[in-house]
Design a protein around this motif. Structure first.
Motif, PDB file in Angstrom:
ATOM      1  N   ALA A  12       0.836  -1.207   0.000  1.00 41.56           N
ATOM      2  CA  ALA A  12       0.000   0.000   0.000  1.00 41.56           C
ATOM      3  C   ALA A  12       0.873   1.260   0.000  1.00 41.56           C
ATOM      4  CB  ALA A  12      -0.921  -0.014   1.219  1.00 41.56           C
ATOM      5  N   ILE A  13       1.983   1.233   0.740  1.00 39.65           N
ATOM      6  CA  ILE A  13       2.897   2.387   0.752  1.00 39.65           C
ATOM      7  C   ILE A  13       3.449   2.621  -0.654  1.00 39.65           C
ATOM      8  CG2 ILE A  13       5.187   3.147   1.552  1.00 39.65           C
ATOM      9  CD1 ILE A  13       4.482   1.842   4.268  1.00 39.65           C
ATOM     10  N   ALA A  14       3.847   1.532  -1.312  1.00 38.72           N
ATOM     11  CA  ALA A  14       4.409   1.649  -2.662  1.00 38.72           C
ATOM     12  C   ALA A  14       3.371   2.211  -3.629  1.00 38.72           C
ATOM     13  CB  ALA A  14       4.902   0.283  -3.137  1.00 38.72           C
ATOM     14  N   ARG A  19       0.776   6.784  -6.527  1.00 38.65           N
ATOM     15  CA  ARG A  19      -0.455   7.576  -6.675  1.00 38.65           C
ATOM     16  C   ARG A  19      -0.199   9.050  -6.300  1.00 38.65           C
ATOM     17  NH1 ARG A  19      -4.152   9.568  -2.178  1.00 38.65           N
ATOM     18  NH2 ARG A  19      -5.502  10.801  -3.506  1.00 38.65           N
ATOM     19  N   ALA A  20       0.716   9.259  -5.358  1.00 38.79           N
ATOM     20  CA  ALA A  20       1.024  10.629  -4.922  1.00 38.79           C
ATOM     21  C   ALA A  20       2.031  11.313  -5.852  1.00 38.79           C
ATOM     22  CB  ALA A  20       1.561  10.606  -3.487  1.00 38.79           C
ATOM     23  N   GLY A  21       2.410  10.653  -6.931  1.00 39.19           N
ATOM     24  CA  GLY A  21       3.291  11.304  -7.914  1.00 39.19           C
ATOM     25  C   GLY A  21       4.764  11.097  -7.651  1.00 39.19           C
ATOM     26  N   LEU A  43       6.099  -1.241 -10.543  1.00 36.69           N
ATOM     27  CA  LEU A  43       5.110  -0.241 -10.972  1.00 36.69           C
ATOM     28  C   LEU A  43       5.700   0.699 -12.008  1.00 36.69           C
ATOM     29  CD1 LEU A  43       3.544   0.554  -7.482  1.00 36.69           C
ATOM     30  CD2 LEU A  43       2.739  -1.045  -9.222  1.00 36.69           C
ATOM     31  N   LYS A  44       4.818   1.304 -12.783  1.00 35.52           N
ATOM     32  CA  LYS A  44       5.277   2.209 -13.840  1.00 35.52           C
ATOM     33  C   LYS A  44       5.411   3.629 -13.304  1.00 35.52           C
ATOM     34  CE  LYS A  44       3.620  -0.009 -18.000  1.00 35.52           C
ATOM     35  NZ  LYS A  44       2.433  -0.811 -17.650  1.00 35.52           N
TER      36      LYS A  44
END
Ligand SMILES: Cc1ncc(C[n+]2csc(CCOP(=O)(O)OP(=O)(O)O)c2C)c(N)n1
Length: 595
Positions: A12-14, A19-21, A43-44
C-alpha cells in the motif's frame, strides 16, 4: 461497485507513493520494510533502486528531491541509525520536491538485532511523523506525507511497525495526484550547511515545528472519536487497532500525524472523560508528552515496554486502571512555542573575517574548472566547503560527510542525465565516499566525481588517513591508492596534478562530455603542509583594468587597488590568477628565477 484492492501495508505504501506522484524510490532491504521497493520496482512511472546502505539511500533520495522529483526512501528501524547523519541535517536544509523517509520498526524483534522506537527520531530531528494503522491508511497517508513535505519544506518520517507493514487489508484506490516536476534552483543558504547558514536554518526549523504543531491540531489524521464510556485512549498505528478492539466503548484520540503532538486535542479528550490511558508499543513516547502537560495518565505503569501488544494484552493491562476511582483533575499547561537565541553578532570594533580558502589552495583550481561547466556541484564537508561561498559560488550543497556522491547519483538518476557532479575531499572519500561510488556503479548512474586529494584531513588539523597512510604517532603505514581503488570497483579514473590548471580544466571538460561514470583525482598536497613558494606573481598595472576575474577566485592574496590589483606577500605563486587573467596583466616569475 468500486474496485477494491487487497494490499499488505508495504504494498500500500508503494502504490500510495506512485499515486502521490513519486518518481523515485530507493532503500536498503531489511525486515519489515523490504517489500516497498520490491513493489515500486514493478510499478510504472517510478524509478526504483536498492542502495548499498541506508545513508547512501537517503542521500540519493535527497539528490532526486533536489532535482525536482518526489522521492521516497525506505529502511528498517536500525537503518535510520545508519542514515542519521544526513537525516538530522536534512531537517535543516529541507527539500525541493517532497521527500518521505519510511522507517519500518520491529517491536518484538521478529528479525532484528534490537527493537528501538524510531518515533524518537521524529522528535530528535524535529520533523513531522505519520503513523498509518492499516493498509488503507498506509496508501492514503503517502499523499499527505508528500504534500506536508513540500508545504513545510521538510522530510517527513512515515513510521510503520511489522503488523502494519506485513498485515493485509482492503484498499480503496484513489484518483492519482498530478504533480509537475519542480525546477531545481541553486540556493546555498538553504542547501550548504556551513555554520553561518545552518544557524539561520535552525531558527526556521523551530518556527516550522510550531507551525507543524498547529497543523497537527487541525489535521483530519488526528481524530477525536466519541465513545460511550467515561474513559479515553490515546494511540497510533497498530496499537490503536488493538485498543479499539479491547475497549470498543472508549473515547479515542487516534493519532495519524503523531509528531508534533496535538496538545489541544489531547486536552479536549480530557474534557470528555474522567480517565485517560495511552496505548503504545515500546517507549512511553506520547505518555511522557501528556505527563509534561500536567495531566494524569495510565500508560507504561500497566503496559509492557517491550515486544508487541495485542488486544488481549491491552485489555488485561488496562482493565483494572480504567475501572479505578477517577484521579484528581489538574489544569493542563500547554507547552510554549520553541524559542531560539539571537544570531551571534560580531564584537564591536573587530573587522569581519569570513572564512576563505588559503592562498594557493589547490581546491580553488578545481572550483575554477568546475565553474566553467553547466553542472550542479553536489558538495561535501572539508576545507573545500568554502568553495560554496562568494565569490567562488562553486558548490551547491553540503549535507553531511560523504553525501556528495549519493546526491549526485540521485540527482542524475532522477533526471536521466549527467547534470550534477560530486565534489569530495580525500579524507571524506575514505570516511563515506567509497560506498556511494560503489552504489553509483551498481545502479548504472551517469556522473562525474572529483576527489580533492590534498593528502591530508586539512580541515580538522592535518590528521592522517588511509590515503596518506600517516598514523597519529606520525608513523608511516601503508597507503591506499585512490585511483586503483576506483578502478577496482569498475570506475574510469584519472589522476591530475591540481596545480596544473590547464590539465585539470581539460580533464574536467573531457569527463563532463563522456558517457557513464568517471572520477578525477585532483592531486596536490595541502599548501599548509608544503609552504614552499612556487614563485612570485607580478602585476602589470598598465594592463590591469580591474575586471575582477582574478578577484572572483576569492584568493586572500589578491587585493583590489585604485588602478590595479595588488598581490600580497602571502601569495604562494600557484599561478591560478595568471591563468584566468584575460589581459596578460599578471605573470608568474618562477621561484628559481626570482631575483
Ligand atoms: C560525521 C562527521 N565526522 C567528522 C566531522 C569533522 N570533519 C569535517 S570535514 C572532515 C574531513 C575533511 O577532510 P578532507 O575531506 O580531506 O578535506 P580537506 O579539509 O582536507 O580539504 C572532518 C573529519 C564531521 N563534520 N562529520
Amino acid at each position: 461497485m468500486e474496485r477494491q484492492l487487497f494490499f499488505s501495508g508495504n504494498e500500500a505504501i508503494a502504490h500510495g507513493a506512485v499515486r502521490a506522484g513519486a518518481g523515485f524510490a530507493c532503500g536498503y532491504p531489511g525486515t519489515p520494510s523490504s517489500e516497498i521497493v520490491e513493489t515500486t520496482a514493478r510499478l510504472k512511472g517510478i524509478r526504483s533502486q536498492w542502495c548499498v546502505n541506508e545513508k547512501v539511500a537517503l542521500e540519493t533520495a535527497v539528490g532526486a528531491s533536489l532535482a525536482g522529483v518526489r522521492s521516497m526512501v525506505t529502511m528498517k528501524h536500525v537503518g535510520l541509525n545508519v542514515a542519521a547523519d544526513p537525516f538530522m541535517t536534512l531537517s535543516l536544509t529541507g527539500v525541493n520536491a517532497g521527500l518521505v523517509v519510511v522507517s519500518a520498526d520491529d517491536p518484538g524483534m521478529h528479525s532484528s538485532q534490537n527493537e528501538q522506537d524510531n518515533r524518537a527520531f521524529a522528535k530528535f530531528a524535529k520533523v513531522p511523523m505519520l503513523e498509518p494503522a492499516d493498509s488503507q491508511e498506509a496508501y492514503d497517508f503517502m499523499a499527505e506525507a508528500f504534500s506536508l513535505s513540500e508545504e513545510f519544506d521538510t522530510p517527513v518520517l512515515l513510521r510503520t511497525t511489522t503488523r502494519v507493514s506485513h498485515g493485509r487489508g482492503q484498499v480503496l484506490p484513489r484518483v492519482p495526484v498530478d504533480v509537475p516536476r519542480r525546477e531545481y534552483a541553486r540556493d546555498i543558504s538553504k542547501y550548504v550547511m556551513v555554520p553561518q547558514f545552518a544557524r539561520l536554518r535552525n531558527r526556521l526549523v523551530l518556527e516550522r515545528l510550531e507551525k507543524l504543531r498547529r497543523r497537527a491540531e487541525q489535521s483530519p489524521l488526528n481524530v477525536l472519536e466519541a465513545g460511550t464510556s467515561d474513559f479515553g485512549i490515546i494511540a497510533s498505528g497498530v496499537a490503536y487497532t488493538y485498543a479499539r478492539e479491547a475497549f470498543p466503548k472508549a473515547w479515542f484520540l487516534k493519532l495519524g500525524m503523531s509528531h508534533p503532538l496535538p496538545c489541544a486535542k489531547v486536552v479536549r479528550l480530557y474534557e470528555q472523560v474522567s480517565r485517560v490511558a495511552v496505548v503504545e508499543e515500546l517507549d512511553p513516547f506520547f505518555e511522557e508528552q501528556v505527563r509534561a502537560l500536567g495531566l494524569p495518565v495510565v500508560g507504561k505503569a500497566a503496559i509492557p515496554w517491550d515486544g508487541e501488544l495485542d488486544q488481549e494484552v491491552v485489555f488485561r493491562a488496562l482493565e483494572p486502571y480504567l475501572l479505578r476511582k477517577p484521579p484528581r483533575r489538574r489544569r493542563p499547561v500547554l507547552p510554549p512555542a520553541p524559542r531560539s537565541t539571537d544570531p551571534p553578532k560580531p564584537a564591536p570594533g573587530l573587522p569581519v573575517r569570513p572564512p576563505v580558502l588559503c592562498p594557493g589552495c589547490s581546491h580553488r583550481s578545481v572550483f575554477s574548472a568546475l565553474r566553467r561547466r553547466r553542472l550542479a556541484p553536489m558538495g561535501d564537508i572539508g576545507c573545500y566547503t568554502l568553495g560554496a561561498l562568494p565569490p567562488l559560488l562553486a558548490m551547491d550543497s553540503c549535507l553531511c560527510m560523504g553525501a556528495s556522491i549519493g546526491m549526485m547519483a540521485g540527482f542524475n538518476a532522477a533526471l536521466g542525465e549527467k547534470a550534477a557532479v560530486g565534489v569530495i575531499g580525500d579524507s571524506t572519500f575514505f570516511h563515506s565516499g567509497v560506498t556511494p561510488l560503489i552504489d553509483a556503479v551498481y545502479n548504472g548512474v551517469e556522473g562525474m566525481v572529483v576527489i580533492l586529494d590534498n593528502r591530508t584531513t586539512a580541515m580538522t588539523g592535518h590528521q592522517g588517513h588511509p590515503g596518506s597512510g600517516l598514523r597519529p604517532d606520525r608513523e608511516q603505514g601503508p597507503s591506499v591508492d585512490i585511483q586503483r581503488l576506483c578502478e577496482g570497483i569498475g570506475v574510469r579514473c584519472v589522476t591530475v596534478d591540481a596545480t596544473d590548471h590547464a590539465a585539470l580544466d581539460a580533464a574536467v571538460a573531457e569527463e563532463a562530455g563522456a558517457p557513464g561514470l568517471g572520477v578525477i583525482v585532483a592531486l596536490a598536497p595541502c599548501v599548509l603542509t608544503s609552504r614552499e613558494k612556487a614563485g612570485e606573481v607580478v602585476v602589470d598595472e598598465d594592463r590591469c583594468n580591474l575586471c575582477g576575474l582574478c578577484l572572483d577566485l576569492g584568493c586572500p592574496s589578491i587585493a583590489p587597488g585604485d588602478d590595479a590589483v595588488s598581490i600580497l606577500e602571502t601569495c604562494t605563486g600557484c599561478g591560478l590568477c595568471v591563468e584566468v587573467c584575460r589581459r596578460g596583466a599578471l605573470s608568474l616569475v618562477e621561484a628559481g628565477s626570482c631575483p
